[in-house]
Design an enzyme around this catalytic site. Structure first.
Site, short mmCIF file in Angstrom:
data_model
loop_
_atom_site.label_atom_id
_atom_site.label_comp_id
_atom_site.label_asym_id
_atom_site.label_seq_id
_atom_site.Cartn_x
_atom_site.Cartn_y
_atom_site.Cartn_z
N TRP A 354 0.83 -1.21 0.00
CA TRP A 354 0.00 0.00 0.00
C TRP A 354 0.86 1.26 0.00
O TRP A 354 0.34 2.37 0.08
CB TRP A 354 -0.93 0.01 1.21
CG TRP A 354 -0.21 0.26 2.53
CD1 TRP A 354 0.97 -0.29 2.95
CD2 TRP A 354 -0.63 1.13 3.58
NE1 TRP A 354 1.31 0.18 4.20
CE2 TRP A 354 0.34 1.05 4.61
CE3 TRP A 354 -1.74 1.96 3.77
CZ2 TRP A 354 0.23 1.78 5.80
CZ3 TRP A 354 -1.84 2.67 4.95
CH2 TRP A 354 -0.87 2.58 5.95
N ASP A 355 2.19 1.09 -0.10
CA ASP A 355 3.10 2.23 -0.01
C ASP A 355 2.85 3.27 -1.09
O ASP A 355 3.25 4.43 -0.96
CB ASP A 355 4.55 1.75 -0.08
CG ASP A 355 4.89 0.76 1.01
OD1 ASP A 355 4.24 -0.30 1.04
OD2 ASP A 355 5.78 1.03 1.83
N GLU A 493 -0.22 -3.30 12.39
CA GLU A 493 0.47 -4.57 12.13
C GLU A 493 0.92 -5.32 13.39
O GLU A 493 1.11 -6.53 13.34
CB GLU A 493 1.68 -4.39 11.20
CG GLU A 493 1.31 -4.00 9.79
CD GLU A 493 2.48 -4.08 8.84
OE1 GLU A 493 2.27 -4.56 7.71
OE2 GLU A 493 3.59 -3.66 9.21
N LYS A 614 2.84 -0.27 15.77
CA LYS A 614 4.06 -0.23 14.97
C LYS A 614 4.18 1.09 14.23
O LYS A 614 5.26 1.65 14.08
CB LYS A 614 4.04 -1.39 13.96
CG LYS A 614 5.21 -1.39 12.99
CD LYS A 614 5.07 -2.52 11.99
CE LYS A 614 6.20 -2.52 10.97
NZ LYS A 614 6.04 -3.58 9.96
N GLN A 615 3.05 1.59 13.75
CA GLN A 615 3.04 2.81 12.94
C GLN A 615 1.67 3.46 13.03
O GLN A 615 0.75 2.93 13.64
CB GLN A 615 3.34 2.47 11.49
CG GLN A 615 2.34 1.52 10.84
CD GLN A 615 2.71 1.16 9.43
OE1 GLN A 615 3.06 2.02 8.63
NE2 GLN A 615 2.65 -0.13 9.11
#
Length: 809
Positions: A354-355, A493, A614-615
């Site tokens: 998905w970057d 994640e 995580k993000q």
């Protein structure tokens, strides 16, 4: 500091892998790591070459269980060029004494230069200067030039020029237990006395790859008559060039290379075309001049000028250089997606995630034609996404978390935890939010370009099928009179399921549910943008019913969003019941705790137990949408939302995020920009250093992080300038004015090229194209309309514009 170059003095075997990744050279078709030509692959050096779409699947037997993985294939090594002096062993770092060494990289042209002086075991001192590029002018071309000078001796030398198909995928240590052989030999070949060629085929996907090399030796401008000999095997071919070196008299060796695959357009077959092309190539200097001109043209559209900080300027340009090596005008000729780790390493196996959500914002504003073709990668795999949805019991299109050749789900079922040494189950295929990202990317592309043809012919169909998927995966909870989505993972994640639960996935990830509400609303808007005839045709093609559209309307106002305490959005339902982590204790014990999931599992613990991320997950909503849209969305859903809601949520999750993904610093810097500019700049600087500083401790050598590179550019041109298109107006709301003083960059706004400049407390916009449509530019309530050749200047911090040649609209 040279803002257009990366320079490394001295050879450092520990850092060489990182340097190879950062100094790769590519052209949007294929890319080659910055490895030294005279070194073979080992624990220090890894001369990998990769091309868009060159995937192959192989099976590994692990504990009696077959594990299937698809990889972006490491292609034959065309770099191989070795020097032998007086019939001794070929020169390499391990058998010489380096007297001087510099490895530099021209950011502006993605050209590698190595300069070394060395003493061999016989006491001879020699200098070697290597220059290398993959041509941006001709997509199939690459070139190497060596300049050799014998400093204290004269004698016979041999230069071995080879094409090596004996390569495997071995660039990522944790993947080495998996099958890495992807190429079968076809045949070597020569095309006359100067040209050698090699033909290979991928083992499962049956893609043919051919390389051809023409090697010549020059003294000044005169080509030397050298002694040539040939050696070949089925997967390797070399040509040895023997000649004399005279003390103090330089000799140049030029190796021109062509590469073709059976996926290329307008060819007969790869081997013939490779041999024909390389014989036609000019000499190195002419090829380099054409390559340089092609890069110069790209920089006119791609550059960001930020003169206030040389280091920031250097890294922004490095990121631009790498993005264009993966996504250039050449890319539009191929069926290409956006590999999360670019084309210079094997991390993530070259898959598309998905970057692109972070990449397309920058690309669309500069080179929208490239974004259009990269979006076509998704359209061509729409059928596979629809089949995946049906197989899972859903409707519409369910795109995979990891995509490769044909759009199948390529997420592995196990992954190696390098801290514990154990293979753990991989549940990340449940990150269905990739579908929201694809919908958002198409929506953003259309809003930025008004490319109605793409929306009509391709984009709308993808968007509607994605909306159908979300409608089918959601269910209505009658007790709440809300729609819910269960069994998914968010961008975080770290959380894959509830602690101790047998069932995988989570309930009601807030980011996912809000995005779905927005998608259901926008899907009907998309239908309204189509002509009646096209709308009816498309609805008939995909079988879209009135009942489905009515359900979208209902979902757009009734998606469930969990909250807990003081207006904090729960990352997912039940998040508030998780334990708090002792962050200070883990930082004290481990230092770098970005990958807390691995640390906890190596200790026998489980990240699912804790309030951590995580993000950016929930926070990502504030990165993708401006405050006004967030307030409108929550209002439409019937939830109370006040002006401070975003800040409270950002602060809450900032304290509980390990930033284990480089993308996290991008999102957090972006959301902090309007509320805490100083901390936003700090996060931006961390993101900027992600790859060049290898902040994740060894991952960059496996491939650059394309999303974070593009994300830093998006922060500068969008988040920090406040650029946002609303109601057909390009608005600016700059923060960090002192940091951005002197900032200048081009943009494309709905077909019109403009240049934006910030300096001296003013923001100036100039239309730079001759034939351009009018555009409207605004700061606050001050909106201006510009026509071809016109400009306007806004005084920052004030509502009035100054020095404008236009009337207020």
């Amino acid at each position: 500091m040279d803002e257009r170059a990366l320079e490394y003095d001295g050879f450092d075997p520990v850092e060489e892998g990182l340097r190879e990744a950062l100094t790769s050279t590519g052209n949007g078709y294929f890319c080659t790591r910055g490895a030294a030509e005279w070194e073979d692959a080992d624990d220090v050096h890894y001369p990998g070459t990769y091309a868009h779409g060159l995937y192959n699947r192989e099976t590994t037997i692990m504990g009696g269980r077959p594990v299937l993985n698809e990889d972006l294939v490491n292609l034959p090594n065309w770099l191989a060029l070795k020097l032998k002096i007086e019939d001794e062993d070929a020169i390499r770092f391990g058998n010489i004494e380096l007297l001087d060494y510099r490895h530099s990289y021209d950011i502006g042209t993605a050209t590698i230069v190595r300069e070394l002086r060395f003493r061999d075991r016989s006491g001879r001192e020699t200098s070697l200067r290597s220059r290398r590029f993959v041509s941006m002018a001709h997509s199939h071309q690459a070139a190497i030039e060596w300049t050799l000078t014998a400093e204290n001796w004269s004698g016979a030398v041999e230069v071995v020029s080879a094409l090596d198909g004996r390569v495997t995928n071995g660039g990522v240590a944790r993947y080495r237990q998996l099958e890495g052989r992807h190429l079968d030999p076809v045949s070597p070949r020569t095309f006359g006395p100067e040209v050698i060629a090699l033909h290979v085929e991928t083992r499962q996907s049956n893609i043919y790859v051919a390389q051809a090399a023409r090697t010549r030796v020059f003294a000044g401008d005169e080509q030397l008559d050298v002694d040539r000999s040939l050696y070949q095997m089925e997967d390797y071919i070399q040509q040895v060039h023997g000649f004399e070196l005279a003390r103090g008299e330089p000799v140049r060796v030029e190796k021109l290379v062509s590469m073709f695959t059976s996926r290329d357009r307008a060819i007969n077959e790869p081997l013939t075309n490779a041999g024909k092309a390389v014989r036609r190539y000019p000499d190195f200097d002419v090829a380099l001049q054409r390559h340089t001109r092609a890069w110069d043209q790209l920089w006119r559209s791609a550059d960001v000028v930020l003169p206030g900080d040389q280091h920031v300027q250097q890294l922004l340009r490095l990121h631009i250089s790498h993005i264009l090596q993966v996504c250039s005008l050449h890319t539009t000729n191929h069926d290409a997606g956006v590999p999360a780790r670019g084309l210079n390493g094997e991390a993530y196996r070259g898959h598309v995630f998905w970057d692109e959500l972070y990449v397309f914002r920058y690309l669309t504003s500069r080179l929208p034609g490239i974004t259009r073709e990269l979006l076509m990668y998704r359209y061509r795999r729409l059928g596979e996404a629809c089949s995946a949805a049906r197989d899972a019991g859903y409707e519409g299109a369910m795109f995979p978390w990891q995509s490769g050749s044909d759009g199948s789900e390529e997420t592995q079922i196990v992954h190696l935890n390098p801290l514990s040494g154990h293979w753990d189950p991989d549940l990340s295929h449940r990150q269905r939010h990739v579908n929201a990202a694809i919908f958002y990317n198409i929506w953003h592309y259309h809003r930025a370009t008004e490319d109605h043809d793409f929306l009509r012919d391709h984009g709308a169909e993808i968007m509607l099928e994605i909306a159908r998927f979300w409608s089918s995966i959601a269910h209505h909870n009658a007790d709440r009179d809300r729609y819910e989505i269960h069994g998914v993972m968010g961008p975080d994640e770290f959380h894959e399921k509830y602690p101790g639960a047998q069932e995988n996935g989570l309930r009601n990830n807030a980011y996912t549910n809000v995005m779905v509400a927005w998608i259901c609303e926008q899907a009907e808007v998309v239908l309204g943008l189509l002509s009646q005839r096209r709308r009816e045709t498309l609805r008939a093609k995909i079988g879209l019913t009135d009942d489905e559209i009515e359900r979208w309307r209902d979902m757009s106002t009734k998606m469930y969003v969990p909250f807990h305490g003081d207006g904090i959005i729960s990352q997912f339902e039940g998040y508030e019941d998780l334990e708090e982590l002792d962050w200070d204790a883990y930082r004290a014990e481990h230092g770098n705790i970005q990958r807390l999931d691995r640390i906890l599992r190596a200790e026998g613990d489980d990240p699912d137990r804790y309030k951590l991320a995580k993000q950016a997950d929930t926070v990502l909503l504030f990165f993708l949408f401006p405050p006004e849209e967030i307030a409108r969305l929550f209002g439409r859903l019937g939830y109370d939302w006040d002006a401070d809601g975003a800040q409270r949520n950002i602060e809450y999750y900032d304290e509980r995020t390990s930033h284990g993904s480089t993308l996290s610093y991008i999102a957090h810097a972006g959301v902090l920009a309007p509320i805490d500019a100083a901390h936003a700049w700090e996060r931006f600087l961390v993101a900027l250093e992600s790859d060049v500083g290898d902040v994740q401790g060894g991952t960059t050598k496996e491939g650059i992080h394309l999303g974070v590179m593009a994300g830093t550019l998006d922060l500068v041109q969008r988040a920090f300038t406040g650029a946002e298109i609303r109601d057909g107006v390009l608005y600016f709301a700059p923060t960090l004015s002192e940091r951005l003083d002197g900032l200048s960059f081009p943009m494309h706004v709905r077909g019109t090229p403009i240049r934006v400049t910030i300096g001296g407390g003013q923001l100036t916009v100039v239309i730079t194209g001759g034939y351009s449509r009018p555009v409207r530019i605004g700061i606050g309530d001050d909106v201006r309309k510009l026509g071809p050749g016109e400009s306007c200047t806004f005084a920052l911090g004030e509502t009035a514009a100054v020095g404008t040649s236009n009337e207020r609209q």
